[in-house]
Design a protein around this motif. Structure first.
Motif, PDB file in Angstrom:
ATOM      1  N   PRO A  29      31.873  37.021  39.166  1.00 27.79           N
ATOM      2  CA  PRO A  29      32.141  38.338  38.579  1.00 27.79           C
ATOM      3  C   PRO A  29      31.897  38.321  37.070  1.00 27.79           C
ATOM      4  O   PRO A  29      32.037  37.285  36.415  1.00 27.79           O
ATOM      5  CB  PRO A  29      33.629  38.561  38.872  1.00 27.79           C
ATOM      6  CG  PRO A  29      33.949  37.640  39.987  1.00 27.79           C
ATOM      7  CD  PRO A  29      33.036  36.468  39.836  1.00 27.79           C
ATOM      8  N   ARG A  30      31.541  39.490  36.533  1.00 30.15           N
ATOM      9  CA  ARG A  30      31.247  39.603  35.106  1.00 30.15           C
ATOM     10  C   ARG A  30      32.425  39.125  34.250  1.00 30.15           C
ATOM     11  O   ARG A  30      32.242  38.460  33.240  1.00 30.15           O
ATOM     12  CB  ARG A  30      30.883  41.038  34.733  1.00 30.15           C
ATOM     13  CG  ARG A  30      30.555  41.199  33.251  1.00 30.15           C
ATOM     14  CD  ARG A  30      30.022  42.559  32.922  1.00 30.15           C
ATOM     15  NE  ARG A  30      28.810  42.903  33.627  1.00 30.15           N
ATOM     16  CZ  ARG A  30      27.589  42.513  33.267  1.00 30.15           C
ATOM     17  NH1 ARG A  30      27.432  41.742  32.223  1.00 30.15           N
ATOM     18  NH2 ARG A  30      26.523  42.893  33.950  1.00 30.15           N
ATOM     19  N   ALA A  31      33.654  39.433  34.677  1.00 32.51           N
ATOM     20  CA  ALA A  31      34.836  39.032  33.900  1.00 32.51           C
ATOM     21  C   ALA A  31      34.928  37.509  33.788  1.00 32.51           C
ATOM     22  O   ALA A  31      35.274  36.979  32.730  1.00 32.51           O
ATOM     23  CB  ALA A  31      36.099  39.591  34.534  1.00 32.51           C
ATOM     24  N   ASP A  32      34.600  36.800  34.860  1.00 32.17           N
ATOM     25  CA  ASP A  32      34.618  35.335  34.816  1.00 32.17           C
ATOM     26  C   ASP A  32      33.519  34.820  33.892  1.00 32.17           C
ATOM     27  O   ASP A  32      33.717  33.874  33.127  1.00 32.17           O
ATOM     28  CB  ASP A  32      34.440  34.743  36.212  1.00 32.17           C
ATOM     29  CG  ASP A  32      35.634  34.970  37.108  1.00 32.17           C
ATOM     30  OD1 ASP A  32      36.693  35.401  36.602  1.00 32.17           O
ATOM     31  OD2 ASP A  32      35.518  34.726  38.325  1.00 32.17           O
ATOM     32  N   TYR A  33      32.354  35.448  33.964  1.00 29.68           N
ATOM     33  CA  TYR A  33      31.237  35.048  33.109  1.00 29.68           C
ATOM     34  C   TYR A  33      31.590  35.270  31.637  1.00 29.68           C
ATOM     35  O   TYR A  33      31.310  34.428  30.785  1.00 29.68           O
ATOM     36  CB  TYR A  33      29.977  35.828  33.493  1.00 29.68           C
ATOM     37  CG  TYR A  33      28.753  35.363  32.772  1.00 29.68           C
ATOM     38  CD1 TYR A  33      28.089  34.209  33.161  1.00 29.68           C
ATOM     39  CD2 TYR A  33      28.246  36.073  31.683  1.00 29.68           C
ATOM     40  CE1 TYR A  33      26.964  33.762  32.491  1.00 29.68           C
ATOM     41  CE2 TYR A  33      27.119  35.648  31.009  1.00 29.68           C
ATOM     42  CZ  TYR A  33      26.485  34.494  31.418  1.00 29.68           C
ATOM     43  OH  TYR A  33      25.373  34.053  30.744  1.00 29.68           O
ATOM     44  N   GLU A  34      32.226  36.402  31.355  1.00 31.40           N
ATOM     45  CA  GLU A  34      32.628  36.687  29.975  1.00 31.40           C
ATOM     46  C   GLU A  34      33.710  35.715  29.504  1.00 31.40           C
ATOM     47  O   GLU A  34      33.799  35.414  28.310  1.00 31.40           O
ATOM     48  CB  GLU A  34      33.094  38.137  29.863  1.00 31.40           C
ATOM     49  CG  GLU A  34      31.940  39.115  29.987  1.00 31.40           C
ATOM     50  CD  GLU A  34      32.363  40.564  30.114  1.00 31.40           C
ATOM     51  OE1 GLU A  34      33.579  40.840  30.210  1.00 31.40           O
ATOM     52  OE2 GLU A  34      31.464  41.428  30.128  1.00 31.40           O
ATOM     53  N   ALA A  77      43.412  31.875  44.015  1.00 36.03           N
ATOM     54  CA  ALA A  77      43.463  32.853  42.924  1.00 36.03           C
ATOM     55  C   ALA A  77      42.091  33.429  42.591  1.00 36.03           C
ATOM     56  O   ALA A  77      41.992  34.460  41.931  1.00 36.03           O
ATOM     57  CB  ALA A  77      44.076  32.212  41.683  1.00 36.03           C
ATOM     58  N   VAL A  78      41.030  32.770  43.030  1.00 39.54           N
ATOM     59  CA  VAL A  78      39.666  33.217  42.748  1.00 39.54           C
ATOM     60  C   VAL A  78      39.271  34.282  43.760  1.00 39.54           C
ATOM     61  O   VAL A  78      39.380  34.088  44.964  1.00 39.54           O
ATOM     62  CB  VAL A  78      38.674  32.028  42.805  1.00 39.54           C
ATOM     63  CG1 VAL A  78      37.239  32.508  42.702  1.00 39.54           C
ATOM     64  CG2 VAL A  78      38.975  31.041  41.699  1.00 39.54           C
ATOM     65  N   GLU A  79      38.819  35.412  43.232  1.00 39.47           N
ATOM     66  CA  GLU A  79      38.376  36.520  44.081  1.00 39.47           C
ATOM     67  C   GLU A  79      37.029  36.174  44.715  1.00 39.47           C
ATOM     68  O   GLU A  79      36.082  35.819  44.010  1.00 39.47           O
ATOM     69  CB  GLU A  79      38.229  37.781  43.225  1.00 39.47           C
ATOM     70  CG  GLU A  79      37.729  38.986  43.958  1.00 39.47           C
ATOM     71  CD  GLU A  79      37.458  40.143  43.010  1.00 39.47           C
ATOM     72  OE1 GLU A  79      36.594  40.956  43.348  1.00 39.47           O
ATOM     73  OE2 GLU A  79      38.097  40.211  41.958  1.00 39.47           O
TER      74      GLU A  79
END
Length: 90
Positions: A29-34, A77-79
């Protein structure tokens, strides 16, 4: 006769074989990448330059060194994300 400062006889740099690297592609996901950028900045603020792949490998070391219970909690916890490439934007 003395050796010149640039040349020292009998001293050769030992050749250390590097482990072969594997190139892979994965989706997140983008949030993880950020989050990788945030962590990179935290390292820079502490005076350490780090690459994204080094952060991922550091995370692997942390997960591998902890108890299985902690690993399973992190995995839960990881989506989950759909695998494959995202559709092309027009």
């Amino acid at each position: 006769m003395e050796a010149s400062p640039g040349r020292v006889a009998g001293h050769r740099r030992e050749h250390v074989k590097r482990e072969k690297v594997v190139r892979d592609i994965f989706t997140m996901p983008r949030a993880d990448y950020e989050q990788l950028s945030v962590l990179k900045q935290r390292c820079l603020d502490a005076g350490v330059a780090v690459k994204k792949s080094e952060l991922v490998r550091a995370g692997l070391l942390l997960l591998a060194s902890g108890p299985t219970k902690r690993l399973l909690a992190a995995v839960k916890a990881v989506e989950p994300v759909k695998t494959g490439r995202p559709p092309k934007s027009k």
